[in-house]
Write a protein that holds these residues in place. Sequence first.
Motif: not given
Length: 286
Positions: A100-102, A108-109, A112-114, A166-169
Motif C-alpha cells: 500500500i505504501a509503495l 505521488r511521484e 499513475e496507479a502502480l 518521508t516522500g509522502l510528507g
Amino acid sequence: METITSRLLDRAEGIEIELMDVANKQAGHVALLSGAADLILSDYIWVASLRAQGEPVVTVPHSLAVGGLMVPVGSDIETVADLPGRTIAIAGGPEDKSWIALQAFYARETGEALADRVEARFGAPPLVNELMLAGRVDASLNFWHFNSRAKAAGAREVISVAEMMTGLGIETQPPLLSWVFTEETAEEKADELASFFHASFAAKELLATDDAAWEDLRETMEAEGDDALFTALRDDYRRGIITTYDESTIEAAAAAFALMAEYGGAELTGDSTEMDPGTFWDGYRR
C-alpha cells in the motif's frame, strides 16, 4: 523477548512474562480476542480498523522496523520509475502495508496507479525471498527480517517504507508494529502493562547500544556461522528501535493511517478514513 527473559528484565519490573507460541499472525489475533493472551504484537492499522467496528482494543508502539522494495543482484531497477512492466513478489496479500505504501508513493511521484503498471504476485515471505533472489521476479516487498536475509545474500534495497513515508510528507516515521491489548486488560492490569513496556524499552536500549548483548542471540536469529547475516539482522533491527512515544508519534500514525485508508480501502482499514483517537493507549508514554 529473549533479551527480556534471559536478563530477567521482566522480573526487575515485578512481573513474569509467559510466552505463547502461535502458528501465525491471525492465530495471535484469535488468542487476543478470545482472552487466551493478554498482549500480542501486531500493527496499529489493524487496531484502528477494529475500533472503527466497535472492538475495544488499544495499542502501544513497539518498533519502526518495516520492509522495503528489494531487487536481486544485477538488477537495473534504480527507482520506482523503473517498475512499470516488471513483476513484484509481495509477502502477504493485497492489503500488505508495504505494498500500500509503495502504491501511494508511486502515485505521488508519477500520478499513475502502480497496480495497473506491474504484475503483483502474493506469497509467503520465504517464497518471496526465494523468487527474488533467484531472479524469477524483478523485485520484492517483504517483512524487514526477510529483507535483512536478502541483503546478506547480495540483494539491494531500492527504497525502504520509511523513505516512502518521508516522500509522502510524513517526516516522523510511524510505528507500524505495536503491542495490542483490550481495554479490559488495560483497566484490570494497567500496572503490569506499564511494567512490561518498561522492560521492553530497557531491552531495546540494551540491544541498541551493546554489541555483546547480541552474541547470545545468534542461535535464535539462525545466524550461527554467518557474520554477514548476523550483522544485517542486528543493524536493521536497531534501525527500527523506537526510543520515544509521545503525541508526535500518534500524529504520524494518524497521517499514515489516512494514506492506508486512501490506497488500501475498506479491506485494510474498514469503513474508517481517519484513525480512531483512542487507538493508542493513553496510560503509557515514553
